[in-house]
Design a protein around this motif. Structure first.
Motif, PDB file in Angstrom:
ATOM      1  N   ARG A 220     -12.834  -3.953 -31.791  1.00 55.79           N
ATOM      2  CA  ARG A 220     -11.631  -3.793 -32.605  1.00 55.79           C
ATOM      3  C   ARG A 220     -10.752  -4.989 -32.330  1.00 55.79           C
ATOM      4  O   ARG A 220     -10.506  -5.332 -31.170  1.00 55.79           O
ATOM      5  CB  ARG A 220     -10.887  -2.520 -32.263  1.00 55.79           C
ATOM      6  N   MET A 221     -10.275  -5.620 -33.368  1.00 54.38           N
ATOM      7  CA  MET A 221      -9.408  -6.786 -33.244  1.00 54.38           C
ATOM      8  C   MET A 221      -7.976  -6.330 -33.002  1.00 54.38           C
ATOM      9  O   MET A 221      -7.650  -5.153 -33.184  1.00 54.38           O
ATOM     10  CB  MET A 221      -9.494  -7.639 -34.515  1.00 54.38           C
TER      11      MET A 221
ATOM     12  N   VAL B 202     -12.106  -3.505 -37.477  1.00 53.62           N
ATOM     13  CA  VAL B 202     -13.281  -3.201 -36.662  1.00 53.62           C
ATOM     14  C   VAL B 202     -14.472  -3.974 -37.215  1.00 53.62           C
ATOM     15  O   VAL B 202     -14.714  -3.973 -38.423  1.00 53.62           O
ATOM     16  CB  VAL B 202     -13.587  -1.686 -36.680  1.00 53.62           C
ATOM     17  N   PHE B 203     -15.199  -4.634 -36.316  1.00 54.75           N
ATOM     18  CA  PHE B 203     -16.424  -5.340 -36.661  1.00 54.75           C
ATOM     19  C   PHE B 203     -17.573  -4.674 -35.930  1.00 54.75           C
ATOM     20  O   PHE B 203     -17.511  -4.484 -34.718  1.00 54.75           O
ATOM     21  CB  PHE B 203     -16.352  -6.809 -36.236  1.00 54.75           C
ATOM     22  N   ILE B 204     -18.624  -4.331 -36.669  1.00 57.44           N
ATOM     23  CA  ILE B 204     -19.821  -3.745 -36.081  1.00 57.44           C
ATOM     24  C   ILE B 204     -20.995  -4.620 -36.498  1.00 57.44           C
ATOM     25  O   ILE B 204     -21.244  -4.806 -37.692  1.00 57.44           O
ATOM     26  CB  ILE B 204     -20.036  -2.292 -36.545  1.00 57.44           C
TER      27      ILE B 204
ATOM     28  N   ALA C 101      -6.436  -4.697 -27.029  1.00 58.33           N
ATOM     29  CA  ALA C 101      -6.021  -3.825 -25.927  1.00 58.33           C
ATOM     30  C   ALA C 101      -7.050  -2.729 -25.668  1.00 58.33           C
ATOM     31  O   ALA C 101      -8.019  -2.576 -26.398  1.00 58.33           O
ATOM     32  CB  ALA C 101      -4.671  -3.200 -26.270  1.00 58.33           C
ATOM     33  N   GLU C 102      -6.816  -1.957 -24.614  1.00 56.90           N
ATOM     34  CA  GLU C 102      -7.689  -0.823 -24.311  1.00 56.90           C
ATOM     35  C   GLU C 102      -7.739   0.128 -25.499  1.00 56.90           C
ATOM     36  O   GLU C 102      -6.762   0.323 -26.202  1.00 56.90           O
ATOM     37  CB  GLU C 102      -7.178  -0.071 -23.083  1.00 56.90           C
TER      38      GLU C 102
ATOM     39  N   TYR D  17      -5.039   1.595 -42.301  1.00 59.92           N
ATOM     40  CA  TYR D  17      -4.423   0.585 -41.445  1.00 59.92           C
ATOM     41  C   TYR D  17      -5.415  -0.460 -40.940  1.00 59.92           C
ATOM     42  O   TYR D  17      -5.051  -1.359 -40.185  1.00 59.92           O
ATOM     43  CB  TYR D  17      -3.739   1.251 -40.247  1.00 59.92           C
ATOM     44  N   ARG D  18      -6.682  -0.359 -41.346  1.00 56.30           N
ATOM     45  CA  ARG D  18      -7.678  -1.304 -40.844  1.00 56.30           C
ATOM     46  C   ARG D  18      -8.778  -1.524 -41.878  1.00 56.30           C
ATOM     47  O   ARG D  18      -8.958  -0.741 -42.811  1.00 56.30           O
ATOM     48  CB  ARG D  18      -8.316  -0.790 -39.557  1.00 56.30           C
ATOM     49  N   HIS D  19      -9.494  -2.614 -41.689  1.00 52.55           N
ATOM     50  CA  HIS D  19     -10.725  -2.869 -42.422  1.00 52.55           C
ATOM     51  C   HIS D  19     -11.877  -2.671 -41.450  1.00 52.55           C
ATOM     52  O   HIS D  19     -11.775  -3.025 -40.280  1.00 52.55           O
ATOM     53  CB  HIS D  19     -10.759  -4.296 -42.964  1.00 52.55           C
TER      54      HIS D  19
END
Length: 107
Positions: A5-6, A11-13, A46-47, A78-80
């Motif tokens: 997670r940036m 999120v990149f998988i 962050a964690e 809130y995310r891609h």
């Protein structure tokens, strides 16, 4: 499979050799795939909590696109979320993130 997670919550998988098939085996009621924290290596921010790491993807949209094109992107409020098959090629930014994670795994 490596993922992160940036700091902006994206999120990149990255699916490595043969791992795209894991999506097929994880269908939930034939509609969704849940990718959870234990499939991730780490983060570039962050964690994280388990909620940060859980990704729910609409299977019928994601899987065919991932198989055909090698990538799938989904905007989740809130995310891609980006699913990427490394054997199909990555752009420079994606390759940098993948190489960074790979170096962390290999020490």
């Amino acid at each position: 499979m490596l993922g992160c997670r940036m700091s902006n919550s994206d999120v990149f998988i990255f699916f490595e050799e043969g791992e795209v098939g894991l999506l097929e085996s994880q269908k939930i009621e034939g509609t969704y795939v849940s990718i959870v924290g234990d499939l991730y290596f780490g983060t570039l921010s962050a964690e994280l909590t388990d909620a940060d790491l859980e990704v729910l993807i609409h299977y019928r949209s994601a899987y065919p696109r991932l198989v055909e094109k090698g990538s799938f992107g989904d905007h989740q409020g809130y995310r891609h979320v980006y699913l990427l098959d490394i054997k199909r090629g990555l752009d420079k930014n994606e390759l940098d993130i993948y190489n960074y994670l790979k170096r962390k795994v290999n020490g």
